[in-house]
Design an enzyme around this catalytic site. Structure first.
Site, PDB file in Angstrom:
ATOM      1  N   GLU A 155      -4.355  -0.131  -8.641  1.00  0.00           N
ATOM      2  CA  GLU A 155      -3.265   0.821  -8.905  1.00  0.00           C
ATOM      3  C   GLU A 155      -2.128  -0.098  -9.661  1.00  0.00           C
ATOM      4  O   GLU A 155      -1.618  -1.062  -8.869  1.00  0.00           O
ATOM      5  CB  GLU A 155      -2.652   1.583  -7.822  1.00  0.00           C
ATOM      6  CG  GLU A 155      -3.844   2.587  -7.506  1.00  0.00           C
ATOM      7  CD  GLU A 155      -3.443   3.459  -5.951  1.00  0.00           C
ATOM      8  OE1 GLU A 155      -3.752   4.539  -5.961  1.00  0.00           O
ATOM      9  OE2 GLU A 155      -2.707   2.847  -5.219  1.00  0.00           O
ATOM     10  N   HIS A 205      -1.681  -2.894  -6.911  1.00  0.00           N
ATOM     11  CA  HIS A 205      -2.420  -2.484  -5.633  1.00  0.00           C
ATOM     12  C   HIS A 205      -3.754  -2.991  -5.735  1.00  0.00           C
ATOM     13  O   HIS A 205      -4.576  -1.881  -6.198  1.00  0.00           O
ATOM     14  CB  HIS A 205      -1.715  -1.085  -5.199  1.00  0.00           C
ATOM     15  CG  HIS A 205      -2.363  -0.668  -4.055  1.00  0.00           C
ATOM     16  ND1 HIS A 205      -3.275   0.428  -3.668  1.00  0.00           N
ATOM     17  CD2 HIS A 205      -2.307  -1.411  -2.655  1.00  0.00           C
ATOM     18  CE1 HIS A 205      -3.344   0.436  -2.317  1.00  0.00           C
ATOM     19  NE2 HIS A 205      -3.167  -0.589  -1.816  1.00  0.00           N
ATOM     20  N   SER A 235       0.638  -1.210   0.086  1.00  0.00           N
ATOM     21  CA  SER A 235       0.041  -0.034  -0.111  1.00  0.00           C
ATOM     22  C   SER A 235       0.862   1.184  -0.043  1.00  0.00           C
ATOM     23  O   SER A 235       0.361   2.163  -0.409  1.00  0.00           O
ATOM     24  CB  SER A 235      -0.857   0.169   1.393  1.00  0.00           C
ATOM     25  OG  SER A 235      -1.573  -1.215   1.244  1.00  0.00           O
ATOM     26  N   ASN A 237      -3.971   5.963  -1.297  1.00  0.00           N
ATOM     27  CA  ASN A 237      -3.691   5.749  -0.016  1.00  0.00           C
ATOM     28  C   ASN A 237      -3.186   7.257   0.442  1.00  0.00           C
ATOM     29  O   ASN A 237      -3.199   7.430   1.679  1.00  0.00           O
ATOM     30  CB  ASN A 237      -2.530   4.766   0.374  1.00  0.00           C
ATOM     31  CG  ASN A 237      -3.435   3.628   0.945  1.00  0.00           C
ATOM     32  OD1 ASN A 237      -3.907   3.552   2.341  1.00  0.00           O
ATOM     33  ND2 ASN A 237      -3.413   2.221   0.503  1.00  0.00           N
TER      34      ASN A 237
HETATM   35  N1  LIG Z   1      -5.689  -4.743   4.311  1.00  0.00           N
HETATM   36  C1  LIG Z   1      -5.817  -3.951   3.406  1.00  0.00           C
HETATM   37  O1  LIG Z   1      -6.825  -3.235   3.336  1.00  0.00           O
HETATM   38  C2  LIG Z   1      -5.001  -3.670   2.327  1.00  0.00           C
HETATM   39  C3  LIG Z   1      -5.354  -3.155   1.196  1.00  0.00           C
HETATM   40  C4  LIG Z   1      -4.365  -3.143  -0.053  1.00  0.00           C
HETATM   41  C5  LIG Z   1      -3.233  -3.546   0.192  1.00  0.00           C
HETATM   42  N2  LIG Z   1      -2.642  -4.051   1.422  1.00  0.00           N
HETATM   43  C6  LIG Z   1      -1.365  -4.573   1.466  1.00  0.00           C
HETATM   44  O2  LIG Z   1      -1.571  -5.865   1.455  1.00  0.00           O
HETATM   45  C7  LIG Z   1      -0.356  -6.551   2.212  1.00  0.00           C
HETATM   46  C8  LIG Z   1      -1.043  -7.671   2.978  1.00  0.00           C
HETATM   47  O3  LIG Z   1      -2.095  -7.027   3.627  1.00  0.00           O
HETATM   48  P1  LIG Z   1      -3.323  -7.878   4.357  1.00  0.00           P
HETATM   49  O4  LIG Z   1      -4.215  -6.975   4.911  1.00  0.00           O
HETATM   50  O5  LIG Z   1      -3.663  -9.104   3.616  1.00  0.00           O
HETATM   51  O6  LIG Z   1      -2.520  -8.498   5.650  1.00  0.00           O
HETATM   52  P2  LIG Z   1      -2.665  -9.593   6.698  1.00  0.00           P
HETATM   53  O7  LIG Z   1      -2.251  -9.454   8.037  1.00  0.00           O
HETATM   54  O8  LIG Z   1      -4.277  -9.758   6.547  1.00  0.00           O
HETATM   55  O9  LIG Z   1      -2.159 -10.787   5.802  1.00  0.00           O
HETATM   56  C9  LIG Z   1      -0.555 -10.922   5.482  1.00  0.00           C
HETATM   57  C10 LIG Z   1      -0.463 -12.516   5.593  1.00  0.00           C
HETATM   58  O10 LIG Z   1       1.025 -12.731   5.207  1.00  0.00           O
HETATM   59  C11 LIG Z   1       1.471 -13.857   5.751  1.00  0.00           C
HETATM   60  N3  LIG Z   1       2.893 -13.661   5.746  1.00  0.00           N
HETATM   61  C12 LIG Z   1       3.570 -12.644   6.485  1.00  0.00           C
HETATM   62  N4  LIG Z   1       5.046 -13.201   6.141  1.00  0.00           N
HETATM   63  C13 LIG Z   1       4.872 -13.953   5.246  1.00  0.00           C
HETATM   64  C14 LIG Z   1       6.028 -14.785   4.321  1.00  0.00           C
HETATM   65  N5  LIG Z   1       7.111 -14.382   4.088  1.00  0.00           N
HETATM   66  N6  LIG Z   1       5.571 -15.644   3.431  1.00  0.00           N
HETATM   67  C15 LIG Z   1       4.235 -15.993   3.248  1.00  0.00           C
HETATM   68  N7  LIG Z   1       3.352 -15.377   4.131  1.00  0.00           N
HETATM   69  C16 LIG Z   1       3.635 -14.502   4.861  1.00  0.00           C
HETATM   70  C17 LIG Z   1       0.819 -13.710   7.252  1.00  0.00           C
HETATM   71  O11 LIG Z   1       0.957 -14.975   8.054  1.00  0.00           O
HETATM   72  C18 LIG Z   1      -0.505 -13.242   6.991  1.00  0.00           C
HETATM   73  O12 LIG Z   1      -1.412 -14.291   6.958  1.00  0.00           O
HETATM   74  C19 LIG Z   1       0.284  -5.418   2.782  1.00  0.00           C
HETATM   75  O13 LIG Z   1       1.453  -5.154   1.893  1.00  0.00           O
HETATM   76  C20 LIG Z   1      -0.573  -4.368   2.701  1.00  0.00           C
HETATM   77  O14 LIG Z   1      -0.161  -3.002   2.902  1.00  0.00           O
HETATM   78  C21 LIG Z   1      -3.626  -4.152   2.209  1.00  0.00           C
END
Ligand SMILES: NC(=O)c1ccc[n+]([C@@H]2O[C@H](COP(=O)([O-])OP(=O)(O)OC[C@H]3O[C@@H](n4cnc5c(N)ncnc54)[C@H](O)[C@@H]3O)[C@@H](O)[C@H]2O)c1
Length: 279
Positions: free
Chosen positions: A149, A137, A116, A187
């Site tokens: 994005e 994104h 993000s 964002n």
């Molecule tokens: N939550 C949102 O609204 C949102 C929206 C757009 C982008 N993002 C981005 O997406 C990414 C993930 O966010 P999320 O909300 O899904 O997080 P989350 O915490 O729900 O999920 C992340 C997952 O990744 C796993 N993980 C961590 N390290 C790992 C590795 N090395 N290999 C494999 N799995 C691994 C964790 O166990 C976890 O299950 C981040 O970069 C975040 O900035 C989030």
């Protein structure tokens, strides 16, 4: 047809895997934590069944989508044409994952990050082939939100940017091109929405519920506290810190102690059952 690998089976990864498999791609979902992977598998199954119940998907289509989905906690099984990572919002973790995958994948595999807020250029510069790295994104929830994005880093090749743009379209989404800048477009614009609401709560001017109710009454689809709970307070706090640091620490975007406290308490929002609200 490309073989897609989605890394991280959390909020975003499981949604992106659903999108890719629904669009007809064989999709492997990789997650470090086997328990989280099992949970994601169950959520995906229920989500697809829910669509059948609502009449949005036929049972045959649901079965075909399910057939295209694969799940693993074993990195050695992770071979694909296109990698989309949605793991923890930390540059070092993303670089390490991409490098480990690069070592077991072909010369042409593309590495897309769902970050993000982190710099795509700085992630790419941790790899031997930075031209194969870009940002992709998605928004939360990925199966519903149309916008994606597509972020070009300094080194991203035209071929990779075009491929990801086309891929986004074949997912039924709308690609928007962004340059690699802190928070990209959405964002960055959204940051004050959260921070100003948090400032009011910090000063005791209004409760979380009141702020949400008023902004929703004014036409916003979700109040800032409900939205932060949906995003995940750990993710939202990491993004707040990252954008704040990258923009040179402007006072108006300074992350709130309330966010830090929520993370420290493990009150991460919907995904843990407790955030600003109880779920
Ligand atoms: N939550 C949102 O609204 C949102 C929206 C757009 C982008 N993002 C981005 O997406 C990414 C993930 O966010 P999320 O909300 O899904 O997080 P989350 O915490 O729900 O999920 C992340 C997952 O990744 C796993 N993980 C961590 N390290 C790992 C590795 N090395 N290999 C494999 N799995 C691994 C964790 O166990 C976890 O299950 C981040 O970069 C975040 O900035 C989030």
């Amino acid at each position: 047809m490309y073989r897609i690998l989605v890394c991280g089976a959390g909020t975003m990864g499981s949604g992106i895997a659903q999108v890719a498999a629904t669009a007809g791609f064989t999709t492997l979902l990789y997650e470090l934590n086997p328990q989280v992977l099992e949970g994601a598998k169950e959520r995906l199954r229920r989500s697809l069944e829910g669509l059948v119940e609502k009449g949005r998907l036929t049972a045959e289509k649901k079965d075909a989508i399910w057939q295209r989905l694969q799940f693993t906690s074993d990195l050695d099984e992770c071979q694909a044409d296109i990698v989309i990572e949605a793991i923890i919002e930390k540059r070092e973790a993303k670089v390490e994952l991409f490098n480990r995958l690069a070592a077991i994948n072909g010369e042409r595999t593309v590495f897309a990050s769902n970050t993000s807020s982190l710099s795509i250029t700085s992630i790419a510069e941790g790899l031997t082939h930075p031209e194969r790295v870009a940002g992709l994104h998605f928004f939360n929830p990925a199966p519903l939100m149309k916008l994606v994005e597509v972020v070009r880093g300094r080194h991203t090749s035209d071929e990779v940017a075009d491929l990801l743009t086309e891929l986004t379209r074949s997912f039924g989404k709308e690609p928007v091109h962004c340059t690699d800048s802190p928070g990209f477009i959405v964002n960055r614009v959204a940051r004050p929405y959260y921070i100003e609401a948090l400032r009011q709560a910090e000063a005791g001017l209004a409760s979380f519920e009141t702020i949400d109710r008023l902004l929703e009454a004014r036409g916003f689809r979700m109040g800032p506290f409900k939205l932060m709970d949906l995003i995940g307070n750990d993710v939202n706090y990491a993004v707040s810190c990252s954008v704040y640091e990258q923009l040179g620490r402007p006072e108006r975007l300074k992350p709130s102690p309330i966010q830090e406290e929520k993370v420290a308490r493990g009150e991460l929002g919907k995904k843990t059952g407790q955030g600003y609200y109880r779920y």
